[in-house]
Structures are given as C-alpha cells and as structure tokens.
Design an enzyme around this catalytic site. Structure first.
Site, PDB file in Angstrom:
ATOM      1  CB  CYS A  93      -0.923   0.011   1.212  1.00 28.52           C
ATOM      2  SG  CYS A  93      -1.946   1.496   1.250  1.00 28.52           S
ATOM      3  N   GLY A  94       0.951   1.907  -1.144  1.00 29.25           N
ATOM      4  CA  GLY A  94       1.817   3.075  -1.266  1.00 29.25           C
ATOM      5  C   GLY A  94       1.364   4.256  -0.431  1.00 29.25           C
ATOM      6  CG  HIS A  95      -2.835   5.283   1.052  1.00 28.71           C
ATOM      7  ND1 HIS A  95      -3.323   4.014   0.827  1.00 28.71           N
ATOM      8  CD2 HIS A  95      -3.415   5.697   2.217  1.00 28.71           C
ATOM      9  CE1 HIS A  95      -4.155   3.679   1.796  1.00 28.71           C
ATOM     10  NE2 HIS A  95      -4.222   4.673   2.660  1.00 28.71           N
ATOM     11  CG  ASP A 254      -6.567   4.445  -3.096  1.00 28.50           C
ATOM     12  OD1 ASP A 254      -6.572   5.488  -2.425  1.00 28.50           O
ATOM     13  OD2 ASP A 254      -5.606   3.663  -3.134  1.00 28.50           O
ATOM     14  N   GLY A 259      -0.604   4.281  -4.536  1.00 30.00           N
ATOM     15  CA  GLY A 259       0.842   4.161  -4.711  1.00 30.00           C
ATOM     16  C   GLY A 259       1.260   2.906  -5.437  1.00 30.00           C
ATOM     17  CB  SER A 260       0.616  -0.708  -4.922  1.00 30.71           C
ATOM     18  OG  SER A 260      -0.760  -0.637  -4.602  1.00 30.71           O
TER      19      SER A 260
END
Length: 338
Positions: A93-95, A254, A259-260
């Site tokens: 999870c990028g965020h 989202d 991010g991903s």
C-alpha cells in the site's frame, strides 16, 4: 473476541491525498510468525475479528484502510507493517507507506536527518525504502522506491457479464491490478459517477481473476488480483497529469492515486516504451490530489523485466483514537452496509 473483554486498541489517524490510514500502535495481540507473510496469515486466521472491528462500521466504514505495526524480520528494516481493509489483508500500500514514512520520523522510530531521512519499511511484498524530506526537524513530503514491478500481461481479452469483452493489462506494483482506459467501456474517470466506476471495476476484477492465472516469482501468497485501475488512457509521458481511479477489495474506492497502482501503471508504461527512466509525471486521483511517479531503475523479477518505481506524495494527521468493545455488544465485531 466474542463475549470476552479486550484490551483497548490505540491508533494514530492519518490520510494521504484523502485516503485514510489508521495506524494501529498498541492493543493488537503479539504475532509469533517468523516471516511477515507468516504474520499476515496468522492475523487473518486468528485475529480477523479485530480487523473487522477496526475497519468496519461503527468504528470504520467500507472504505477504511489500516496499517498494523509489527516486528520486522528483514535485517535492513526499521519497521514492518501489515495492511488491512474491509475485505482482508493486502500485500502493498503506497499511500500507507507515505504516511508511515512521516510517522516514523515524527515518532523517532528513525533518527531524523536533513534534508532527507530514509525509512526502510518491510511490507508483505518486500522491503520498500521511503525517503522523507526533513526541514528544520519537520518531515514533509515522502517518496518511496518500490519492490520490482512488472507488466505481467498485456492486451488480454476478458469476458464480462455486464460490459462484454474487455481488453486489459495486468501490472504488478507490489500487488496485481487489471488496468484499462475507462473510455474503452464508455466511462470517464473524471466525469462518470463513482458508482458506475465502482460497478465496472468490481465486475472486471472478478472476471479477470477468474480468467487470468497469476503467479509471482517470490511467493504464491502474492499471486492474487487486488483490484482494477480505470485510467484516462494518457499513458505516454507528458507534463500534464494523468488521471486514474482504483477499485479494490471488492468495491473499495481509493481516494488517493494509489501508490502501488501508480507503480503498476509505470511498469506497464515502461514495458510499452511510453516512459523512460528519470521522466517524472503526475498521477491524479478522484480527490484531485497528485502523486509523482517515475522509473528509478530497471531490474528483473524472476522471468519478468521489471522496474523500480519512485512514487511520492504527502500525508497528514487527522487525530488519535482508542477503541474498545463491550462484551455484550451484538455488533462489536463490526458490520458493513453498502
């Protein structure tokens, strides 16, 4: 958990580009798994009622997102994290990584250095390095270097019940996504209703997961389709932002550019020769907020030509919380209304 008293769970609340991050800092039972993927399986099998309690109503909502801090097993990691949402546990999870990078510096988990502090975060998909900008002792924007990301499949035809045959790509950016232009199914990521985008994203993800067999060179635990990314189709590099919306974990939307998901899009764009290393561009979400994204390097992931993506954004605090559950509360483990 039903019928038993529980230890209060304390959290720090943040958001990245509008997407919530509920960081669980205490109260979760210790996990004994040796590896992070072991801990992920243990959390799912033994403590899933706590995930539902924190992610679902009345303490959460269908679009809540959580990050559980656990002991790392990677020798270079400063911290490790399990990601969770309304449906289960994700691998990347990028965020949340952006939020955790700032949190780690603020809380002194990693000593702050200027102008940039590196925070190594062990995620279920692998080690992710977050670079936190620091000025006058205060952290600001965060960018992270991804795990190897790659184009798994391109131009695959998937049959859907409501949208007919759909042409899509599968990209991996720490999680697998089905990626396609929204206008290829008569939608627009800027002007179509969120409900229509969600309906399409869910249906396409279900169909693609059934018809395309995934595999990952590192672990079979990573080989599942996480969601659908509908884009504006502007994949060739340009200075103007490109828009997308990510529907994952069933019908979760989202709020951030994902991010991903940005990582997966960059891998697909690079595989098609549409972006070169070092070309930074903007990825815009349904909230109108941007992540930066660029190809930071080229590598391999098993048989796949892969990239290291560099994705950046900002996270902000929204509060702190302590959650309890009374033993006789019939809804103590949570519920969801869609």
């Amino acid at each position: 958990m039903a019928g038993q008293a529980m230890q209060p769970i304390e959290t720090v609340e943040m958001h990245t580009a509008g997407e919530p991050v509920r960081i669980i800092v205490s109260g979760w039972p210790a996990l004994s798994g040796v590896t992070l993927l072991d801990k992920r399986r243990e959390a799912r099998e033994r403590h899933d009622s706590l995930r539902r309690m924190l992610m679902e109503e009345p303490r959460g909502h269908p679009d809540m997102y959580g990050a559980l801090l656990v002991e790392p097993d990677h020798p270079e990691a400063h911290l490790a994290v399990l990601f969770m949402h309304n449906e289960g546990y994700s691998t990347m999870c990028g965020h949340a990584v952006i939020a955790l990078g700032r949190y780690a510096v603020d809380k002194g988990l990693v000593p702050a250095t200027e102008p940039e502090t590196v925070v190594n975060i062990e995620c279920p998909c692998g080690l992710v390095r977050a670079h936190v900008a620091v000025s006058d002792g205060r952290p600001g924007s965060v960018r992270f270097d991804s795990v190897p990301a790659f184009a798994f499949a391109r131009d695959r035809l998937v049959e859907t019940r409501d949208w007919g045959p759909v042409m899509l790509d599968i990209g991996y950016g720490g999680a697998f996504y089905a990626v396609l232009p929204a206008d290829s199914i008569g939608l627009d990521v800027e002007h179509s209703s969120v409900r229509d985008l969600t309906d399409a994203g869910e249906a396409i993800a279900l169909a693609a997961a059934e018809q395309i067999r995934l595999d990952h060179p590192d672990s079979p635990d990573l080989a599942f389709l996480y969601g659908t990314i509908l884009t504006d189709g502007r994949d060739a590099w340009e200075e103007a932002p490109t828009r997308n919306v990510c529907i994952f974990a069933g019908r979760q939307v989202d709020r951030s550019p994902t991010g991903s998901g940005v990582t997966a899009r960059l891998a697909l764009q690079h595989a098609r020769g549409l972006i070169r290393p070092g070309q930074q561009r903007l990825f815009r979400s349904v909230t109108g907020q941007d992540f930066t994204g660029e190809v930071a390097g080229e590598t391999m992931a098993g048989r796949h030509r892969a990239i290291i993506a560099r994705v950046g954004g900002r996270a902000f605090y929204t509060g702190r919380a302590q959650f309890d559950a009374e033993p006789d509360d019939p809804l103590r483990e949570g519920f969801l209304l869609r």
